[in-house]
Design an enzyme around this catalytic site. Structure first.
Site, PDB file in Angstrom:
ATOM      1  N   HIS A   1      -6.287  -5.849   3.074  1.00  0.00           N
ATOM      2  CA  HIS A   1      -5.289  -4.815   3.314  1.00  0.00           C
ATOM      3  C   HIS A   1      -4.844  -4.845   4.774  1.00  0.00           C
ATOM      4  CE1 HIS A   1      -5.984  -2.493  -0.518  1.00  0.00           C
ATOM      5  NE2 HIS A   1      -6.996  -3.348  -0.513  1.00  0.00           N
TER       6      HIS A   1
ATOM      7  N   CYS B   1       0.845  -1.195   0.000  1.00  0.00           N
ATOM      8  CA  CYS B   1       0.000   0.000   0.000  1.00  0.00           C
ATOM      9  C   CYS B   1       0.882   1.248   0.000  1.00  0.00           C
ATOM     10  CB  CYS B   1      -0.890  -0.042   1.232  1.00  0.00           C
ATOM     11  SG  CYS B   1      -1.650   1.518   1.663  1.00  0.00           S
ATOM     12  N   GLU B   2       0.622   2.147  -0.930  1.00  0.00           N
ATOM     13  CA  GLU B   2       1.456   3.348  -1.004  1.00  0.00           C
ATOM     14  C   GLU B   2       1.153   4.344   0.113  1.00  0.00           C
ATOM     15  OE1 GLU B   2      -0.754   6.370  -4.101  1.00  0.00           O
ATOM     16  OE2 GLU B   2       0.533   4.832  -4.950  1.00  0.00           O
ATOM     17  N   HIS B   3       0.061   4.166   0.825  1.00  0.00           N
ATOM     18  CA  HIS B   3      -0.282   5.102   1.895  1.00  0.00           C
ATOM     19  C   HIS B   3       0.413   4.769   3.215  1.00  0.00           C
ATOM     20  CE1 HIS B   3      -4.200   5.731  -0.522  1.00  0.00           C
ATOM     21  NE2 HIS B   3      -3.262   6.539  -0.920  1.00  0.00           N
ATOM     22  N   HIS B   4       0.607   3.477   3.492  1.00  0.00           N
ATOM     23  CA  HIS B   4       1.187   3.080   4.776  1.00  0.00           C
ATOM     24  C   HIS B   4       2.405   2.166   4.631  1.00  0.00           C
ATOM     25  CE1 HIS B   4      -3.157   3.859   5.512  1.00  0.00           C
ATOM     26  NE2 HIS B   4      -2.643   4.599   6.466  1.00  0.00           N
TER      27      HIS B   4
ATOM     28  N   GLN C   1      -5.113  -0.403  -4.695  1.00  0.00           N
ATOM     29  CA  GLN C   1      -5.803  -1.490  -5.393  1.00  0.00           C
ATOM     30  C   GLN C   1      -6.525  -1.003  -6.641  1.00  0.00           C
ATOM     31  OE1 GLN C   1      -8.215  -3.978  -2.872  1.00  0.00           O
ATOM     32  NE2 GLN C   1      -9.375  -4.790  -4.590  1.00  0.00           N
TER      33      GLN C   1
ATOM     34  N   CYS D   1      -3.286  -2.615   6.258  1.00  0.00           N
ATOM     35  CA  CYS D   1      -3.489  -1.305   6.881  1.00  0.00           C
ATOM     36  C   CYS D   1      -4.882  -1.198   7.500  1.00  0.00           C
ATOM     37  CB  CYS D   1      -3.248  -0.172   5.886  1.00  0.00           C
ATOM     38  SG  CYS D   1      -4.304  -0.206   4.436  1.00  0.00           S
TER      39      CYS D   1
END
Length: 198
Positions: A158, A89-92, A130, A160
């Protein structure tokens, strides 16, 4: 850090640089990197992260498929179901994983089936969301095969959402993307979804 400089580094130089920063992160978290169990952790973590983002380097999706194109012998819809994938995941920068299923209506060419699985890996092994992963695979297959239509379904979990934040253990996310005749013809779209068991 300058991209031009990064591009000039060898794989090992990049891994070593990541390991140095990983040691700093571990220290900032409150650990002692000289502790026996952690001495080699920065290097191991750097190698793992480098591998998990290998989609930025090496073969690209389109050329991978174009290396295994064959004349279409008449299939109306081709499906490959439940291709497992692992992404970050690019956010976390936490893993998400699941299965991707692909349906396509060939034009003049079909592709070796294993190449679709390779394309999933190439697109998944990078920092992703995703929704973009699903769309990226759909577009790459369409372009490489000059297909009449492509439909991609991604079902993922996920970390996250499981390990932090809302901590919902059973939640999964399904994304769907399609193009070509699947965008224009709801009957064909339903036929493909049924072939994929959806």
């Amino acid at each position: 850090m300058d991209k031009e400089f990064v591009d000039s580094l060898s794989d090992q130089e990049r891994i070593d640089a990541i390991a140095e920063r990983m040691a700093d992160i571990i220290t900032l978290l409150g650990e002692d990197t000289s502790r026996a169990g952690l001495v080699k952790t920065p290097q191991r973590a750097a190698k793992a992260l480098y591998y998990l983002t290998s989609g930025y380097r090496g073969d690209d999706a389109r050329s991978t498929m174009q290396a295994a194109l064959f004349d279409n012998e008449g299939s109306r819809i081709v499906t490959v179901k439940d291709i497992e994938f692992y992404s970050m995941c690019e956010h976390h920068v936490l893993p998400f994983f699941g299965k991707i299923s692909i349906a396509y209506i060939p034009g003049e060419k079909i592709v070796g089936l294993s190449k679709l699985a390779r394309v999933v890996d190439i697109c998944a092994r990078r920092l992703q969301v995703q929704e973009r992963l699903t769309s990226m695979i759909c577009g790459e297959v369409m372009q490489a095969l000059d297909a009449r239509g492509v439909l991609v379904v991604c079902d993922a979990q996920h970390m996250c959402m499981k390990m932090r934040g809302v901590e919902k253990q059973e939640a999964s996310t399904v994304t769907v993307d399609y193009n070509g005749v699947f965008a224009d013809d709801a009957h064909l779209r339903r036929e493909a979804m049924m072939a994929l068991g959806i």
